[in-house]
Write a protein that holds these residues in place. Structure first.
Motif, PDB file in Angstrom:
ATOM      1  N   PHE B  75      16.805  -2.392   0.065  1.00  0.00           N
ATOM      2  CA  PHE B  75      15.718  -3.162  -0.535  1.00  0.00           C
ATOM      3  C   PHE B  75      15.862  -4.596  -0.069  1.00  0.00           C
ATOM      4  O   PHE B  75      16.959  -5.147  -0.052  1.00  0.00           O
ATOM      5  CB  PHE B  75      15.824  -3.096  -2.061  1.00  0.00           C
ATOM      6  CG  PHE B  75      14.597  -3.603  -2.765  1.00  0.00           C
ATOM      7  CD1 PHE B  75      13.628  -2.703  -3.204  1.00  0.00           C
ATOM      8  CD2 PHE B  75      14.399  -4.950  -2.981  1.00  0.00           C
ATOM      9  CE1 PHE B  75      12.482  -3.156  -3.843  1.00  0.00           C
ATOM     10  CE2 PHE B  75      13.254  -5.410  -3.614  1.00  0.00           C
ATOM     11  CZ  PHE B  75      12.292  -4.506  -4.043  1.00  0.00           C
ATOM     12  N   GLN B 189      10.785  -1.967   0.099  1.00  0.00           N
ATOM     13  CA  GLN B 189      11.725  -0.947  -0.344  1.00  0.00           C
ATOM     14  C   GLN B 189      11.794   0.099   0.758  1.00  0.00           C
ATOM     15  O   GLN B 189      10.805   0.752   1.060  1.00  0.00           O
ATOM     16  CB  GLN B 189      11.244  -0.324  -1.657  1.00  0.00           C
ATOM     17  CG  GLN B 189      12.027   0.915  -2.090  1.00  0.00           C
ATOM     18  CD  GLN B 189      11.302   1.749  -3.128  1.00  0.00           C
ATOM     19  OE1 GLN B 189      11.316   1.419  -4.300  1.00  0.00           O
ATOM     20  NE2 GLN B 189      10.654   2.828  -2.692  1.00  0.00           N
ATOM     21  N   THR B 280      12.411  -4.635 -10.360  1.00  0.00           N
ATOM     22  CA  THR B 280      13.805  -4.371  -9.986  1.00  0.00           C
ATOM     23  C   THR B 280      14.722  -5.180 -10.893  1.00  0.00           C
ATOM     24  O   THR B 280      14.425  -6.335 -11.223  1.00  0.00           O
ATOM     25  CB  THR B 280      14.121  -4.756  -8.525  1.00  0.00           C
ATOM     26  OG1 THR B 280      14.085  -6.189  -8.393  1.00  0.00           O
ATOM     27  CG2 THR B 280      13.141  -4.141  -7.552  1.00  0.00           C
ATOM     28  N   ILE B 375      15.154   0.391 -10.476  1.00  0.00           N
ATOM     29  CA  ILE B 375      13.802   0.228  -9.924  1.00  0.00           C
ATOM     30  C   ILE B 375      12.864   1.015 -10.826  1.00  0.00           C
ATOM     31  O   ILE B 375      13.136   2.180 -11.111  1.00  0.00           O
ATOM     32  CB  ILE B 375      13.717   0.787  -8.483  1.00  0.00           C
ATOM     33  CG1 ILE B 375      14.607  -0.030  -7.534  1.00  0.00           C
ATOM     34  CG2 ILE B 375      12.284   0.831  -7.988  1.00  0.00           C
ATOM     35  CD1 ILE B 375      14.582   0.486  -6.091  1.00  0.00           C
TER      36      ILE B 375
END
Ligand code: HEM
Ligand code: HEM
Lengths: 428, 428
Positions: B75, B189, B280, B375
């Motif tokens: 990420f 992502q 996140t 997430i």
């Protein structure tokens, strides 16, 4: 993905069955433990070999050195925080027992993550409960500081057991070492084909070491960067080049004997024969300048082609290097290339490379903090890593790399009988 | 391991062949590119499904949200460093083209890592050259700061396009957020079944974004912690518990419609309909106290059994939770347990969890810096993550976790036609 289903089902189907007869589980003791971890019953069909099975823990040498490099790494270096030698020995015994079990795909302890009573503290942390052994190897090493004298006191009575070659590495030009992620009294290298299995193993050893050791630094490697067996395809490092082509390979037993294992007559052989020295270097790779260089510049820097991995001037990956070959009156393999300088012909030696790629977030300057966690095994660090690294002084690759950590450890020989433990010959 | 051989051989055998007809490659454009990356030809035999194939890039929604969670994560959050809207748009177009190619298992650009001439800079970095698509998904999101006014100037003329729910999350008790690893103007992502494929994709996007964006922070996840499809076995998180049992599952399309996708009539739906909000949270897990707690304490904290993952008071993982069930006059599932407080009955809402475990070295205090990179996807962060997290105020698990980073992004809908690009509706 339905892969997970079938894997999950087979694990669940076999959950709780002891590992006897399980493909790949060769280690003694694998069948023990009533509350064993799941084990894979057969290698996957279709000719693909088993990456889930167990690698034998016992043997003349520790596993994880010439074992074909697994896909993932969790490396951890420890400080010993006790000054009680008996506590340290007890921990090494407990570690050995746990390593024996975990490398066979079992929980770290007898009662496991859910055994005992509800008011017992589980003796396994549980996150690998449904996972097979996944080729886990655990390799232990002893750092120079373990043998040191601190404030006039011989820390563990080992000062006269330190083999001469076990000293911190010399400084090299360009080093930018961070002491916080260098050195260490002990290390464990955990390699597995599933990162969760490697992380689980390290964590359970940390847990067993509470009060005796404390984590000094740790490094995750997401992908292996070298092949160590001629049966493995060569992986690519973050420069996009195949890495490991001309590595010492497990199959080349005479070179392994000569360059990797400490042998009778070598310093410290009384406890270290059959062992090896482990050098780690965290090497930051300067991704951005590399990525804006031309293909020619990259290939001239390495000395091999990018796509095939062939020595410049040759066609196939495994064609022998020829440092005399010329193209347009110039040497095909430049004398400043990495391969030219690292090759045994010019370095005069050989090492077993077993490194992993890492990405550790970003560096605060808008770039990824990425590179190669370089791992080398050798019979003597002075005539191994240090000799090669000195020869890389004029390496064109130096423009693109920077070493940010360094460590050296002596890895004892393998554990043999049921009562044997990591370091027994050293502490006896 | 000889697995590598057969994999390696099949890759090499098909190296350079275009991807048409390859199992799992459904995305348009997969067959293009003369110097394509290797692709897996058939799913592995033995009933195990393909983890090497491609996930379609185009569609009404971005891939990587309800896509069954892949094994690995990279990420990355970016700061936009240009103030030129046209440059930003150009980069998003270039990113989309590269993402289209890479998710199909191809190089980031037409000439690839070894195409063009020797004095050209390759347009792919090459480290995934021999690797298949490995289920790669790339999911883009826009952070609140992209829509901000800085020094009285509307950064990219987007101030009036910001949907109300796209604001930084409120502070929660116990937060210990590090601003350096929080927030971001943009995010990507990258999820894949091979970490090298995820890292390669992010790195090539970074490369394409040079001068336009700079990496703000990045996070590697080594193992998924939630199942997002009923076809997946439930993985375990670092507390050793199954995670994702009662997650929103892709198959539950009515709940996904209700809780995940922004829909006509929602704020910002003019460009965000079919998209979703991404939250996140990097959650450090206090491994040591957890590992010294009893099994009963752990199970009471979560509200489920450790081995089976059954709700307390039930037997099977997928038995429905029953918050009225009693054992010895006490509720079987304590009202302070994580599951009690997080369950829709008590939180009044639902989110799609898609997190990954991380180990980021050690913390300087002798412990691993490990935890869950949480997430969540939801239709609205206020009635999604924030509502659940507020309800977790009395969660017994709080003793064992600490949130160290936070970010929120609006993820636009999927890219559809050949000319479409990430964010087109927003920038048009
Ligand atoms: C980020 C740093 C490094 C990168 C990217 C890198 C990459 C490579 C590559 C692509 C090759 C050619 C393929 C092969 O035979 O494996 C190679 C060979 C080799 N490297 Fe490195 N290397 C790095 C650091 C080092 C260091 C620090 C050493 C030791 C001091 C070393 C020692 C060697 C040796 C001995 C060979 C084999 C040369 C031969 O026999 O032809 N490398 N390396
Ligand atoms: C390190 C932190 C966390 C850990 C270890 C953790 C672990 C778990 C576990 C083991 C379950 C039960 C199995 C399942 O249904 O998935 C669960 C459920 C759940 N968690 Fe977490 N969780 C964490 C943080 C969070 C956060 C921050 C949120 C949202 C604010 C959250 C929301 C949920 C929800 C909604 C459920 C499903 C509850 C149900 O419907 O029964 N979790 N979590």
């Amino acid at each position: 993905m339905s892969d997970d289903v079938s894997r999950g089902l087979s694990r669940r189907r076999f959950f709780g069955l002891a590992g006897a007869g399980t493909a790949g589980v060769l280690a003694a003791g694998a069948a023990g433990g009533a509350i064993g971890r799941a084990t894979a019953e057969v290698p996957p069909a279709g000719g693909a070999a088993d990456t889930t099975g167990a690698v034998p823990f016992t043997g003349a040498h520790q596993a994880g050195i010439v074992t074909p490099a697994q896909d993932r790494l969790h490396f951890v270096a420890f400080d010993v925080v006790t000054d009680d030698r008996a506590e340290l020995v007890e921990m090494l015994q407990a570690w050995t027992a746990a390593a024996r079990r975990m490398t066979a795909g079992q929980d770290a302890g007898e009662v496991g993550a859910v055994g005992g009573g509800p008011y017992d503290v589980p003796d396994d942390t549980g996150e690998a409960m449904d996972l097979p052994a996944a080729g886990l190897t655990l390799t232990v090493g002893f750092g120079p500081t373990l043998f040191a004298t601190a404030d006039g006191v011989d820390r563990f009575g080992l000062a006269d057991r330190r083999p001469g070659p076990l000293t911190e590495l010399p400084a090299f030009p360009g080093d930018a070492l961070d002491p916080a992620i260098s050195g260490g009294d002990l290390c464990v290298q955990a390699c597995a084909n599933d990162p969760q299995v490697a992380v689980h193993a390290v964590r359970n050893l940390i847990r067993l070491g509470a009060g005796v050791v404390s984590v000094r630094w740790s490094q995750l490697g997401f992908g292996r960067t070298s092949s160590t067996s001629s049966a493995q395809a060569t992986p690519r490092n973050l420069f996009g080049f195949k890495d490991g082509t001309d590595n010492l390979k497990a199959e080349n037993t005479s070179a392994i004997e000569k360059f990797v294992w400490v042998t009778d007559g070598d310093p410290g052989a009384d406890w270290l024969a059959g062992g090896s020295y482990l050098v780690t270097r965290r090497i930051r790779m300067r991704i951005e300048p590399w990525d804006t260089s031309t293909l020619a510049e990259q290939e001239q820097t390495i000395g091999r082609t990018k796509k095939a991995g062939a020595p410049l001037g040759q066609r196939g990956e495994f064609d022998p290097v020829d440092f005399t070959a010329q193209v347009d009156g110039e040497f095909a393999i430049p004398q400043t290339s990495h391969v030219f300088l690292a090759h045994p012909t010019n370095s005069g030696t050989a090492i077993l490379r077993r490194g992993y790629s890492f990405v550790d977030g970003s560096d605060g300057l808008g770039r990824l903090d990425a590179g190669l966690f370089f791992i080398a095994y050798q019979r003597n660090p002075e005539t191994g890593f240090t000799q090669v690294q000195r020869n890389l002084r004029t390496d064109a690759m130096n423009e693109y790399v920077q070493h940010t950590s360094s460590a050296v450890f002596a890895c004892p020989p393998g554990v043999t009988g049921d009562d044997d433990w990591w370091g027994r010959a050293l502490f006896s």
